[in-house]
Design a protein around this motif. Structure first.
Motif, PDB file in Angstrom:
ATOM      1  N   GLN A 165      49.783   6.474 -63.140  1.00 20.16           N
ATOM      2  CA  GLN A 165      50.318   6.483 -61.776  1.00 20.16           C
ATOM      3  C   GLN A 165      51.827   6.456 -61.748  1.00 20.16           C
ATOM      4  O   GLN A 165      52.454   7.082 -60.894  1.00 20.16           O
ATOM      5  CB  GLN A 165      49.761   5.312 -60.996  1.00 20.16           C
ATOM      6  CG  GLN A 165      48.465   5.699 -60.303  1.00 20.16           C
ATOM      7  CD  GLN A 165      47.797   4.501 -59.703  1.00 20.16           C
ATOM      8  OE1 GLN A 165      48.452   3.690 -59.062  1.00 20.16           O
ATOM      9  NE2 GLN A 165      46.519   4.376 -59.927  1.00 20.16           N
ATOM     10  N   THR A 189      41.332  11.069 -60.654  1.00 13.59           N
ATOM     11  CA  THR A 189      41.015   9.867 -59.867  1.00 13.59           C
ATOM     12  C   THR A 189      41.353  10.054 -58.392  1.00 13.59           C
ATOM     13  O   THR A 189      42.207  10.866 -58.029  1.00 13.59           O
ATOM     14  CB  THR A 189      41.816   8.637 -60.376  1.00 13.59           C
ATOM     15  OG1 THR A 189      43.219   8.925 -60.230  1.00 13.59           O
ATOM     16  CG2 THR A 189      41.515   8.336 -61.823  1.00 13.59           C
ATOM     17  N   GLN A 190      40.705   9.259 -57.585  1.00 12.34           N
ATOM     18  CA  GLN A 190      40.974   9.279 -56.146  1.00 12.34           C
ATOM     19  C   GLN A 190      42.435   8.929 -55.876  1.00 12.34           C
ATOM     20  O   GLN A 190      43.083   9.553 -55.038  1.00 12.34           O
ATOM     21  CB  GLN A 190      40.056   8.266 -55.442  1.00 12.34           C
ATOM     22  CG  GLN A 190      40.401   8.136 -53.973  1.00 12.34           C
ATOM     23  CD  GLN A 190      39.295   7.480 -53.175  1.00 12.34           C
ATOM     24  OE1 GLN A 190      38.151   7.364 -53.625  1.00 12.34           O
ATOM     25  NE2 GLN A 190      39.619   7.064 -51.964  1.00 12.34           N
ATOM     26  N   ARG A 191      42.964   7.955 -56.617  1.00 10.01           N
ATOM     27  CA  ARG A 191      44.343   7.512 -56.387  1.00 10.01           C
ATOM     28  C   ARG A 191      45.333   8.665 -56.596  1.00 10.01           C
ATOM     29  O   ARG A 191      46.265   8.854 -55.809  1.00 10.01           O
ATOM     30  CB  ARG A 191      44.668   6.333 -57.322  1.00 10.01           C
ATOM     31  CG  ARG A 191      45.997   5.694 -57.054  1.00 10.01           C
ATOM     32  CD  ARG A 191      46.044   5.000 -55.685  1.00 10.01           C
ATOM     33  NE  ARG A 191      47.423   4.674 -55.323  1.00 10.01           N
ATOM     34  CZ  ARG A 191      48.002   5.044 -54.180  1.00 10.01           C
ATOM     35  NH1 ARG A 191      47.344   5.743 -53.279  1.00 10.01           N
ATOM     36  NH2 ARG A 191      49.253   4.692 -53.943  1.00 10.01           N
ATOM     37  N   GLU A 192      45.130   9.428 -57.679  1.00  8.69           N
ATOM     38  CA  GLU A 192      46.026  10.569 -57.927  1.00  8.69           C
ATOM     39  C   GLU A 192      45.966  11.555 -56.767  1.00  8.69           C
ATOM     40  O   GLU A 192      46.990  12.065 -56.307  1.00  8.69           O
ATOM     41  CB  GLU A 192      45.610  11.309 -59.209  1.00  8.69           C
ATOM     42  CG  GLU A 192      45.961  10.622 -60.499  1.00  8.69           C
ATOM     43  CD  GLU A 192      45.300  11.344 -61.679  1.00  8.69           C
ATOM     44  OE1 GLU A 192      46.024  11.986 -62.430  1.00  8.69           O
ATOM     45  OE2 GLU A 192      44.063  11.277 -61.818  1.00  8.69           O
ATOM     46  N   GLU A 194      45.160  11.011 -53.695  1.00  6.43           N
ATOM     47  CA  GLU A 194      45.819  10.442 -52.512  1.00  6.43           C
ATOM     48  C   GLU A 194      47.327  10.640 -52.602  1.00  6.43           C
ATOM     49  O   GLU A 194      47.976  11.048 -51.636  1.00  6.43           O
ATOM     50  CB  GLU A 194      45.505   8.939 -52.397  1.00  6.43           C
ATOM     51  CG  GLU A 194      44.095   8.642 -51.934  1.00  6.43           C
ATOM     52  CD  GLU A 194      43.698   7.176 -52.114  1.00  6.43           C
ATOM     53  OE1 GLU A 194      42.572   6.818 -51.750  1.00  6.43           O
ATOM     54  OE2 GLU A 194      44.528   6.375 -52.647  1.00  6.43           O
ATOM     55  N   LEU A 195      47.886  10.336 -53.774  1.00  4.89           N
ATOM     56  CA  LEU A 195      49.334  10.490 -53.958  1.00  4.89           C
ATOM     57  C   LEU A 195      49.755  11.950 -53.768  1.00  4.89           C
ATOM     58  O   LEU A 195      50.773  12.245 -53.144  1.00  4.89           O
ATOM     59  CB  LEU A 195      49.744  10.016 -55.360  1.00  4.89           C
ATOM     60  CG  LEU A 195      49.727   8.510 -55.614  1.00  4.89           C
ATOM     61  CD1 LEU A 195      49.877   8.209 -57.105  1.00  4.89           C
ATOM     62  CD2 LEU A 195      50.834   7.823 -54.822  1.00  4.89           C
ATOM     63  N   ASP A 240      35.046   7.958 -58.740  1.00  6.08           N
ATOM     64  CA  ASP A 240      36.156   8.902 -58.886  1.00  6.08           C
ATOM     65  C   ASP A 240      35.636  10.339 -58.904  1.00  6.08           C
ATOM     66  O   ASP A 240      36.235  11.230 -58.310  1.00  6.08           O
ATOM     67  CB  ASP A 240      36.959   8.614 -60.158  1.00  6.08           C
ATOM     68  CG  ASP A 240      38.041   7.553 -59.929  1.00  6.08           C
ATOM     69  OD1 ASP A 240      38.647   7.558 -58.840  1.00  6.08           O
ATOM     70  OD2 ASP A 240      38.263   6.730 -60.835  1.00  6.08           O
TER      71      ASP A 240
END
Ligand code: NCD
Ligand code: ZN
Ligand code: ZN
Length: 394
Positions: A165, A189-192, A194-195, A240
């Protein structure tokens, strides 16, 4: 020329913008003939080859040597990435018009290419032509041991690993600051996502890739597959994986990250075994099958495997089945079913993590620039018939 295609579906040849064909330097795993044959058998008529070969594609001389060595073996069209190092900033910019993109490893993986310090990353981002993408591998190491096993040069050991991240956020921030194009390899991943979505909404010129590996496999499969499921970034959780499908709109390209290693190399103890799985031959079948199952529209697949990669990497004459473009064509029988197995795999390493998967839709014929290149499980194209792609100048 008349093509008999009764009952067939006609698709544009796929563009795999992320393969590691190991030529030069790793030809016991794959070479340009075996790699491009595997591509052809999988309906992939254009590939972009990554720079972590031996020597790495990190200088004008190495790029020219690679072109001379692999061109005579190719049976599909091809282009190259240029590998970033701490000190090839000017040289990279000067050969940019001959490559599809720069590849910058912000985390170490197979091979020794690695740039983690702020200063060289910033200089590459501001010096490489802003309209040519810089593709980044923004991933954390799977473990420090892994780090030691693979990126084990003095140079790499001296560099503390960045987390995925942090690496991704840094790449997005610098791309925004200097106003350049950025392409994120293998998001998982979901976080990536989102970013990346947030950055896109702010107007950052970022595009991103997912692999069929992460769309179709999870860490549960890793248990079953052992080292034959060991890849960087690793197979992720079910949640994910589901996020990749939910955020499909944010995803610009699907590339395989075809990264062959021999069975012997993979059968070493876990920490020693290299990361990377094959994929160039199974992408189209898996995605076509998913469309047949109603998971995703075929047009959305074509966008991410043909139209978008041609646009993002500036591939002239590619990207659509229309007059004025290359006649790269795949005929597929949507009714025929089969099961993927290792014997079908034309990659030198001869295995796939998808063995046992049932597929509806069988590739019958593949044409490259109008020439019949593959038919009924047989490669007809001669080595050297593949051509280096041309780039739209920008
Ligand atoms: C790739 C390889 O083996 O070249 N390995 C991998 O696990 N994906 C390198 C890479 O893309 O990181
Ligand atoms: Zn990578
Ligand atoms: Zn890769």
């Amino acid at each position: 020329q008349v093509i008999e295609a009764e009952g067939m579906m006609v698709l544009p040849g796929f563009i795999d913008s992320h393969v590691h064909f190991r030529d030069p330097g790793g030809t016991h795993k794959e070479d340009f003939l075996s790699g491009t044959r595997a591509a052809l058998a999988g309906g992939v008529t254009t590939i972009l080859d990554m720079p972590n070969t031996q020597p790495p594609t990190d200088s004008r001389a190495h790029l020219q040597e690679k072109m001379a060595q692999v061109g005579p073996k190719a049976v599909v069209d091809y282009g190259f990435y240029f590998g970033a190092t701490d000190n090839n900033i000017e040289e990279a910019a000067s050969v940019a018009d001959q490559v599809a993109a720069m590849k910058l490893y912000m985390g170490s993986s197979t091979g020794s290419l690695l740039v983690t310090e702020f200063s060289p990353i910033f200089r590459h981002f501001s010096t490489f032509p802003p309209n040519k993408p810089i593709a980044v591998h923004a991933e954390d190491e799977q473990s420090l041991l892994y780090f030691g096993a693979q990126g084990s040069t003095e140079h790499n050991r001296a560099r503390p690993p960045l987390s995925a991240q942090i690496a991704l956020s840094r790449a997005l921030a610098i791309a925004e600051k200097v106003g350049r194009r950025l392409h994120i390899a293998h998001t998982t991943t979901q976080r990536e996502l989102e970013l990346i979505q947030e950055a896109k909404q702010k107007g950052v010129r970022v595009t991103c890739e997912v692999t069929p590996l992460h769309l179709f496999l999870t860490e549960e499969d890793q248990q079953r597959l052992g080292n034959f499921g060991k890849v960087n970034p690793p197979l992720r959780s079910k949640s994910d994986q589901e996020a990749l499908w939910r955020y499909f709109d944010v995803i610009d390209t699907i590339g395989t990250d075809h990264a062959p290693h021999t069975k012997e190399e993979k059968m070493q103890p876990y920490q020693k075994a290299p990361s990377g799985l094959t994929g160039v031959q199974t992408m189209l079948p898996l995605l076509f099958n998913a469309s047949q199952e109603g998971r995703v529209a075929l047009s959305e697949i074509i966008k991410r495997c043909v139209t978008n990669p041609a646009r993002i990497f500036g591939l002239q004459n590619k990207g659509a089945l229309e007059v004025g473009k290359d006649a790269d064509i795949v005929l597929i029988d949507p009714q025929q079913t089969y099961e993927i197995n290792n014997e079908q795999i034309l990659s030198k390493c001869g295995w796939t993590p998808f063995a046992g998967t049932k597929i509806k839709g069988k590739i019958q014929q593949v044409f490259v620039r109008g020439q019949l290149a593959f038919e009924h499980d047989t490669c007809l194209a001669q080595p050297g018939s593949g051509r280096h792609v041309s780039y739209i100048s920008r």
